[in-house]
Design a protein around this motif. Sequence first.
Motif, PDB file in Angstrom:
ATOM      1  N   ILE A  42       0.842  -1.202   0.000  1.00 24.21           N
ATOM      2  CA  ILE A  42       0.000   0.000   0.000  1.00 24.21           C
ATOM      3  C   ILE A  42       0.876   1.252   0.000  1.00 24.21           C
ATOM      4  O   ILE A  42       0.669   2.175  -0.794  1.00 24.21           O
ATOM      5  N   ALA A  43       1.876   1.266   0.884  1.00 24.44           N
ATOM      6  CA  ALA A  43       2.754   2.430   0.983  1.00 24.44           C
ATOM      7  C   ALA A  43       3.518   2.666  -0.314  1.00 24.44           C
ATOM      8  O   ALA A  43       3.680   3.803  -0.767  1.00 24.44           O
ATOM      9  N   HIS A  44       3.978   1.576  -0.924  1.00 25.55           N
ATOM     10  CA  HIS A  44       4.746   1.701  -2.158  1.00 25.55           C
ATOM     11  C   HIS A  44       3.870   2.229  -3.298  1.00 25.55           C
ATOM     12  O   HIS A  44       4.326   3.027  -4.134  1.00 25.55           O
ATOM     13  N   GLY A  45       2.615   1.797  -3.336  1.00 22.95           N
ATOM     14  CA  GLY A  45       1.698   2.319  -4.339  1.00 22.95           C
ATOM     15  C   GLY A  45       1.497   3.824  -4.196  1.00 22.95           C
ATOM     16  O   GLY A  45       1.483   4.560  -5.192  1.00 22.95           O
ATOM     17  N   LEU A  46       1.356   4.279  -2.957  1.00 25.44           N
ATOM     18  CA  LEU A  46       1.236   5.722  -2.714  1.00 25.44           C
ATOM     19  C   LEU A  46       2.522   6.451  -3.089  1.00 25.44           C
ATOM     20  O   LEU A  46       2.486   7.557  -3.661  1.00 25.44           O
ATOM     21  N   TYR A  47       3.644   5.842  -2.769  1.00 19.12           N
ATOM     22  CA  TYR A  47       4.945   6.455  -3.059  1.00 19.12           C
ATOM     23  C   TYR A  47       5.136   6.633  -4.566  1.00 19.12           C
ATOM     24  O   TYR A  47       5.621   7.669  -5.025  1.00 19.12           O
ATOM     25  N   PHE A  52       3.965  11.236  -1.061  1.00 13.57           N
ATOM     26  CA  PHE A  52       5.050  10.817  -0.177  1.00 13.57           C
ATOM     27  C   PHE A  52       4.657  10.828   1.301  1.00 13.57           C
ATOM     28  O   PHE A  52       5.009   9.914   2.044  1.00 13.57           O
ATOM     29  N   LEU A  53       3.940  11.862   1.730  1.00 12.75           N
ATOM     30  CA  LEU A  53       3.569  11.938   3.143  1.00 12.75           C
ATOM     31  C   LEU A  53       2.635  10.797   3.518  1.00 12.75           C
ATOM     32  O   LEU A  53       2.830  10.139   4.555  1.00 12.75           O
ATOM     33  N   ALA A  54       1.623  10.547   2.678  1.00 15.59           N
ATOM     34  CA  ALA A  54       0.705   9.438   2.958  1.00 15.59           C
ATOM     35  C   ALA A  54       1.456   8.109   2.995  1.00 15.59           C
ATOM     36  O   ALA A  54       1.192   7.253   3.852  1.00 15.59           O
ATOM     37  N   ALA A  55       2.410   7.928   2.057  1.00 15.52           N
ATOM     38  CA  ALA A  55       3.200   6.697   2.024  1.00 15.52           C
ATOM     39  C   ALA A  55       4.009   6.532   3.302  1.00 15.52           C
ATOM     40  O   ALA A  55       4.064   5.433   3.883  1.00 15.52           O
ATOM     41  N   ARG A  56       4.618   7.626   3.765  1.00 17.30           N
ATOM     42  CA  ARG A  56       5.416   7.539   4.986  1.00 17.30           C
ATOM     43  C   ARG A  56       4.553   7.277   6.213  1.00 17.30           C
ATOM     44  O   ARG A  56       4.977   6.592   7.148  1.00 17.30           O
ATOM     45  N   SER A  59       3.836   3.623   6.215  1.00 20.13           N
ATOM     46  CA  SER A  59       5.067   2.945   6.617  1.00 20.13           C
ATOM     47  C   SER A  59       5.315   3.094   8.116  1.00 20.13           C
ATOM     48  O   SER A  59       5.725   2.139   8.792  1.00 20.13           O
ATOM     49  N   HIS A  60       5.045   4.292   8.643  1.00 15.21           N
ATOM     50  CA  HIS A  60       5.254   4.556  10.063  1.00 15.21           C
ATOM     51  C   HIS A  60       4.301   3.709  10.908  1.00 15.21           C
ATOM     52  O   HIS A  60       4.694   3.124  11.930  1.00 15.21           O
ATOM     53  N   PHE A  61       3.056   3.623  10.491  1.00 10.59           N
ATOM     54  CA  PHE A  61       2.075   2.790  11.199  1.00 10.59           C
ATOM     55  C   PHE A  61       2.505   1.327  11.168  1.00 10.59           C
ATOM     56  O   PHE A  61       2.401   0.613  12.163  1.00 10.59           O
ATOM     57  N   SER A  62       2.988   0.889  10.008  1.00  6.76           N
ATOM     58  CA  SER A  62       3.445  -0.490   9.870  1.00  6.76           C
ATOM     59  C   SER A  62       4.602  -0.779  10.823  1.00  6.76           C
ATOM     60  O   SER A  62       4.645  -1.838  11.465  1.00  6.76           O
ATOM     61  N   HIS A  71      11.015   1.312   4.132  1.00  5.18           N
ATOM     62  CA  HIS A  71      10.745   2.598   3.479  1.00  5.18           C
ATOM     63  C   HIS A  71       9.806   2.363   2.303  1.00  5.18           C
ATOM     64  O   HIS A  71       9.960   1.381   1.561  1.00  5.18           O
ATOM     65  N   PRO A  72       8.821   3.240   2.105  1.00  2.00           N
ATOM     66  CA  PRO A  72       7.859   3.020   1.013  1.00  2.00           C
ATOM     67  C   PRO A  72       8.481   3.024  -0.379  1.00  2.00           C
ATOM     68  O   PRO A  72       7.881   2.520  -1.331  1.00  2.00           O
ATOM     69  N   GLY A  73       9.680   3.557  -0.513  1.00  2.82           N
ATOM     70  CA  GLY A  73      10.338   3.546  -1.819  1.00  2.82           C
ATOM     71  C   GLY A  73      10.999   2.229  -2.174  1.00  2.82           C
ATOM     72  O   GLY A  73      11.337   1.991  -3.336  1.00  2.82           O
ATOM     73  N   ALA A  74      11.188   1.347  -1.198  1.00  3.79           N
ATOM     74  CA  ALA A  74      11.847   0.062  -1.453  1.00  3.79           C
ATOM     75  C   ALA A  74      11.002  -0.793  -2.396  1.00  3.79           C
ATOM     76  O   ALA A  74       9.766  -0.743  -2.361  1.00  3.79           O
TER      77      ALA A  74
END
Length: 218
Positions: A42-47, A52-56, A59-62, A71-74
């Motif tokens: 999910i985070a990577h899709g947003l990234y 970027f903020l939503a993705a992070r 990721s932070h919640f995860s 990191h959502p960019g991975a």
Amino acid sequence: MGHMKRLKEDIYTVFERDPAAKSTIEVMLCYPGLHAVMMHRIAHGLYRRKWFLAARLVSHFSRFFTGIEIHPGAKIGNRVFIDHGHGTVIGETAEIGDDVTIYQGVTLGGTGKQKGKRHPTIGNNVVISAGAQVLGAIVIGDNSKVGAGSVVLQDVPPNCTVVGIPGRVKVKKEPAKGIDLEHNKLSDPVAEIITELQDRISKLENNSNLSSESPKNN
């Protein structure tokens, strides 16, 4: 690949690699590695959409929920299994292939503060044991194993094992068939060299003793 098909594949992967898994509902509710990978998608899709903020935030919640920081960019491939996983960190430009197994406390980290590619690329069918640190924009080749507690700073060719600090590479004879999770049976190249030297010294000492005991020519 559809989301449901990928989820089923991830659940099957857990059963394939963890004999402690008893039921599908247990895997879905009690495996933080599975949760971390699911939320990372999910985070990577947003990234990728540059949110970027939503993705992070995802990721932070995860990280808070699972103890695993990705990191959502991975970029993470198919059938990646993070076993236990607490304390595992995967950096922004890390790339992970298919059928990879990662144990707890692993870091796929960067070096320096430069922009661009600065995290490892992990090939297919790689096993990274507990506490291993793989640092920098290096490549771990297909079918390789990284021993527990190793610090890997240079490329590892395919079909190899790497152990120690810094990591020392030993080439395997043949790649294992399927996924080989016996990461407790990794040889130590330095210990093998020391053993060979000891054998060589023993042979030289024996030859020297034989020479000194032989009768002298008149």
